[in-house]
Design an enzyme around this catalytic site. Sequence first.
Site, PDB file in Angstrom:
ATOM      1  N   TYR A   1       2.629   1.188  13.488  1.00 34.93           N
ATOM      2  CA  TYR A   1       3.077   2.083  12.417  1.00 34.93           C
ATOM      3  C   TYR A   1       2.867   3.526  12.866  1.00 34.93           C
ATOM      4  CZ  TYR A   1       1.482  -1.530   8.959  1.00 34.93           C
ATOM      5  OH  TYR A   1       1.232  -2.638   8.217  1.00 34.93           O
TER       6      TYR A   1
ATOM      7  N   LYS B   1       6.374   6.381   6.732  1.00 31.00           N
ATOM      8  CA  LYS B   1       5.942   5.389   7.706  1.00 31.00           C
ATOM      9  C   LYS B   1       7.146   4.945   8.521  1.00 31.00           C
ATOM     10  CE  LYS B   1       2.279   3.310   4.925  1.00 31.00           C
ATOM     11  NZ  LYS B   1       1.816   2.059   4.292  1.00 31.00           N
TER      12      LYS B   1
ATOM     13  N   HIS C   1       0.814  -1.213   0.000  1.00 34.70           N
ATOM     14  CA  HIS C   1       0.000   0.000   0.000  1.00 34.70           C
ATOM     15  C   HIS C   1       0.849   1.266   0.000  1.00 34.70           C
ATOM     16  CE1 HIS C   1      -2.635  -2.933   2.406  1.00 34.70           C
ATOM     17  NE2 HIS C   1      -2.998  -3.004   1.144  1.00 34.70           N
TER      18      HIS C   1
ATOM     19  N   ASP D   1      -6.532  -7.037  -1.034  1.00 33.21           N
ATOM     20  CA  ASP D   1      -5.153  -7.104  -1.522  1.00 33.21           C
ATOM     21  C   ASP D   1      -5.028  -8.053  -2.711  1.00 33.21           C
ATOM     22  OD1 ASP D   1      -4.309  -5.234   0.308  1.00 33.21           O
ATOM     23  OD2 ASP D   1      -3.401  -6.678   1.676  1.00 33.21           O
TER      24      ASP D   1
END
Length: 186
Positions: A135, A75, A65, A171
Amino acid sequence: MSRFKILDAPMAGLKIVERFKHADERGFLARLFCSEELQAAGWSKPIAQVNQTLTVRRGAVRGLHFQRAPHAEMKFINCIRGKVWDVAVDLRRDSLTFLKWFGIELSPDNNRALLIPEGFAHGFQALAAETELIYFHSCAYHPDSEGALHVEEPCVGVQWPLPIAELSPRDRGHPKLSESFQGIAL
Protein backbone atom coordinates in the site's frame (compact mmCIF):
# COMPACT_ATOMS: atom_id res chain seq x y z
CA MET A 1 5.75 6.10 -22.43
CA SER A 2 2.95 5.41 -19.96
CA ARG A 3 3.32 2.43 -17.65
CA PHE A 4 -0.36 2.56 -16.61
CA LYS A 5 -3.83 2.47 -18.07
CA ILE A 6 -6.24 4.37 -15.81
CA LEU A 7 -9.88 3.29 -15.72
CA ASP A 8 -12.79 4.92 -13.91
CA ALA A 9 -14.54 2.90 -11.23
CA PRO A 10 -18.24 3.61 -10.61
CA MET A 11 -17.54 6.14 -7.82
CA ALA A 12 -16.09 9.62 -8.23
CA GLY A 13 -12.34 9.62 -7.67
CA LEU A 14 -11.98 5.83 -7.39
CA LYS A 15 -9.66 4.48 -10.11
CA ILE A 16 -8.58 1.11 -11.39
CA VAL A 17 -4.99 1.21 -12.59
CA GLU A 18 -3.69 -1.44 -14.96
CA ARG A 19 0.08 -1.80 -14.87
CA PHE A 20 2.03 -2.82 -17.95
CA LYS A 21 4.76 -5.42 -17.55
CA HIS A 22 7.83 -5.30 -19.72
CA ALA A 23 9.05 -8.87 -19.99
CA ASP A 24 11.82 -10.78 -21.66
CA GLU A 25 13.67 -14.03 -21.05
CA ARG A 26 15.08 -12.67 -17.76
CA GLY A 27 11.68 -11.93 -16.23
CA PHE A 28 9.80 -8.63 -16.09
CA LEU A 29 9.77 -5.05 -14.85
CA ALA A 30 6.52 -3.47 -13.66
CA ARG A 31 6.25 -0.03 -12.17
CA LEU A 32 4.24 -0.08 -8.93
CA PHE A 33 3.90 3.70 -8.51
CA CYS A 34 4.70 6.89 -10.42
CA SER A 35 3.41 10.15 -8.95
CA GLU A 36 3.77 11.96 -12.27
CA GLU A 37 1.68 9.43 -14.21
CA LEU A 38 -0.84 8.90 -11.40
CA GLN A 39 -1.65 12.61 -11.18
CA ALA A 40 -4.04 11.94 -14.07
CA ALA A 41 -5.83 9.48 -11.78
CA GLY A 42 -6.08 12.01 -8.95
CA TRP A 43 -2.99 11.24 -6.86
CA SER A 44 -2.01 14.73 -5.76
CA LYS A 45 0.13 14.30 -2.66
CA PRO A 46 3.53 12.88 -1.77
CA ILE A 47 3.82 9.34 -0.45
CA ALA A 48 3.95 9.53 3.33
CA GLN A 49 4.02 5.83 4.13
CA VAL A 50 4.39 2.45 2.40
CA ASN A 51 3.04 -0.68 4.08
CA GLN A 52 3.19 -4.36 3.21
CA THR A 53 0.75 -7.01 4.42
CA LEU A 54 0.95 -10.76 4.34
CA THR A 55 -2.33 -12.61 4.81
CA VAL A 56 -1.62 -16.27 5.39
CA ARG A 57 -5.11 -17.76 5.28
CA ARG A 58 -7.41 -17.89 2.25
CA GLY A 59 -10.76 -16.28 3.16
CA ALA A 60 -9.29 -13.98 5.83
CA VAL A 61 -10.64 -10.42 5.77
CA ARG A 62 -8.90 -7.21 6.82
CA GLY A 63 -10.68 -3.88 7.15
CA LEU A 64 -12.69 -1.79 6.59
CA HIS A 65 -10.35 1.02 7.74
CA PHE A 66 -10.13 4.77 7.09
CA GLN A 67 -8.71 7.97 8.56
CA ARG A 68 -10.67 11.14 9.24
CA ALA A 69 -9.51 14.65 8.35
CA PRO A 70 -7.08 16.23 8.86
CA HIS A 71 -5.30 12.91 8.30
CA ALA A 72 -7.56 11.52 5.58
CA GLU A 73 -5.48 9.53 3.16
CA MET A 74 -5.36 8.35 -0.39
CA LYS A 75 -4.28 4.73 -0.82
CA PHE A 76 -2.79 2.95 -3.79
CA ILE A 77 -3.17 -0.81 -3.38
CA ASN A 78 -1.01 -3.36 -5.23
CA CYS A 79 -1.17 -7.14 -4.87
CA ILE A 80 2.29 -8.63 -5.38
CA ARG A 81 1.55 -12.28 -4.48
CA GLY A 82 -1.65 -14.33 -4.36
CA LYS A 83 -4.92 -12.51 -5.02
CA VAL A 84 -7.47 -10.44 -3.13
CA TRP A 85 -10.99 -9.10 -3.41
CA ASP A 86 -10.22 -5.44 -2.69
CA VAL A 87 -13.07 -3.25 -1.45
CA ALA A 88 -13.55 0.52 -1.14
CA VAL A 89 -16.60 2.01 0.63
CA ASP A 90 -17.57 5.63 0.00
CA LEU A 91 -17.97 7.46 3.33
CA ARG A 92 -17.88 11.00 1.95
CA ARG A 93 -20.64 13.12 3.38
CA ASP A 94 -23.02 14.29 0.63
CA SER A 95 -21.51 11.95 -1.99
CA LEU A 96 -23.92 10.51 -4.54
CA THR A 97 -22.45 7.07 -3.77
CA PHE A 98 -22.44 7.43 0.04
CA LEU A 99 -22.24 3.98 1.72
CA LYS A 100 -21.90 2.21 -1.64
CA TRP A 101 -19.04 -0.19 -2.15
CA PHE A 102 -16.88 -1.31 -5.04
CA GLY A 103 -14.91 -4.55 -5.17
CA ILE A 104 -12.30 -5.77 -7.61
CA GLU A 105 -9.90 -8.70 -7.82
CA LEU A 106 -6.26 -7.65 -7.63
CA SER A 107 -3.41 -10.04 -8.39
CA PRO A 108 0.03 -10.08 -9.99
CA ASP A 109 -1.56 -11.94 -12.91
CA ASN A 110 -4.10 -9.23 -13.77
CA ASN A 111 -1.66 -6.36 -13.03
CA ARG A 112 -4.41 -4.23 -11.52
CA ALA A 113 -4.13 -1.77 -8.65
CA LEU A 114 -6.77 0.35 -6.94
CA LEU A 115 -6.35 4.07 -6.26
CA ILE A 116 -8.65 4.99 -3.37
CA PRO A 117 -9.28 8.69 -2.70
CA GLU A 118 -9.71 10.34 0.68
CA GLY A 119 -13.04 9.63 2.34
CA PHE A 120 -13.22 5.90 1.59
CA ALA A 121 -12.89 2.90 3.89
CA HIS A 122 -10.73 0.07 2.58
CA GLY A 123 -10.58 -3.66 3.20
CA PHE A 124 -9.87 -6.90 1.42
CA GLN A 125 -10.36 -10.65 1.47
CA ALA A 126 -7.51 -13.01 0.60
CA LEU A 127 -8.61 -15.26 -2.26
CA ALA A 128 -5.41 -17.28 -2.00
CA ALA A 129 -3.16 -18.35 0.85
CA GLU A 130 0.05 -16.36 1.40
CA THR A 131 -1.25 -13.18 -0.23
CA GLU A 132 0.85 -10.01 -0.08
CA LEU A 133 -0.14 -6.40 -0.69
CA ILE A 134 1.87 -3.20 -0.87
CA TYR A 135 0.00 0.00 0.00
CA PHE A 136 1.15 3.53 -0.75
CA HIS A 137 -0.41 6.12 1.60
CA SER A 138 -0.62 9.89 1.18
CA CYS A 139 -0.71 10.44 4.95
CA ALA A 140 1.02 8.67 7.81
CA TYR A 141 -1.11 6.65 10.22
CA HIS A 142 -2.63 8.71 13.06
CA PRO A 143 -4.43 6.64 15.72
CA ASP A 144 -6.62 9.56 16.80
CA SER A 145 -7.97 9.92 13.24
CA GLU A 146 -8.58 6.22 12.69
CA GLY A 147 -12.04 4.89 11.91
CA ALA A 148 -13.45 1.59 10.77
CA LEU A 149 -16.61 -0.12 9.59
CA HIS A 150 -17.51 -3.66 10.54
CA VAL A 151 -16.83 -5.94 7.55
CA GLU A 152 -20.44 -7.18 7.74
CA GLU A 153 -21.99 -3.70 8.11
CA PRO A 154 -25.62 -4.15 7.01
CA CYS A 155 -25.93 -0.54 5.74
CA VAL A 156 -23.13 -1.29 3.25
CA GLY A 157 -23.67 -4.98 2.45
CA VAL A 158 -20.27 -5.92 1.03
CA GLN A 159 -20.54 -9.26 -0.77
CA TRP A 160 -17.37 -11.12 0.18
CA PRO A 161 -16.70 -13.86 -2.40
CA LEU A 162 -15.73 -16.48 0.20
CA PRO A 163 -17.02 -17.23 3.68
CA ILE A 164 -15.01 -15.14 6.16
CA ALA A 165 -12.41 -17.61 7.42
CA GLU A 166 -10.57 -15.27 9.77
CA LEU A 167 -11.03 -11.79 11.21
CA SER A 168 -8.80 -10.14 13.79
CA PRO A 169 -10.33 -9.42 17.22
CA ARG A 170 -9.86 -5.71 16.46
CA ASP A 171 -11.77 -5.91 13.15
CA ARG A 172 -14.42 -8.19 14.68
CA GLY A 173 -14.98 -5.54 17.37
CA HIS A 174 -15.76 -2.62 15.07
CA PRO A 175 -19.30 -1.48 15.86
CA LYS A 176 -22.09 -1.32 13.31
CA LEU A 177 -23.02 2.16 12.07
CA SER A 178 -25.52 4.14 14.08
CA GLU A 179 -28.52 5.73 12.39
CA SER A 180 -26.96 9.13 13.06
CA PHE A 181 -23.85 8.40 10.92
CA GLN A 182 -23.78 11.06 8.19
CA GLY A 183 -20.41 10.30 6.67
CA ILE A 184 -17.07 11.96 7.04
CA ALA A 185 -16.17 15.52 6.09
CA LEU A 186 -12.94 16.15 4.23
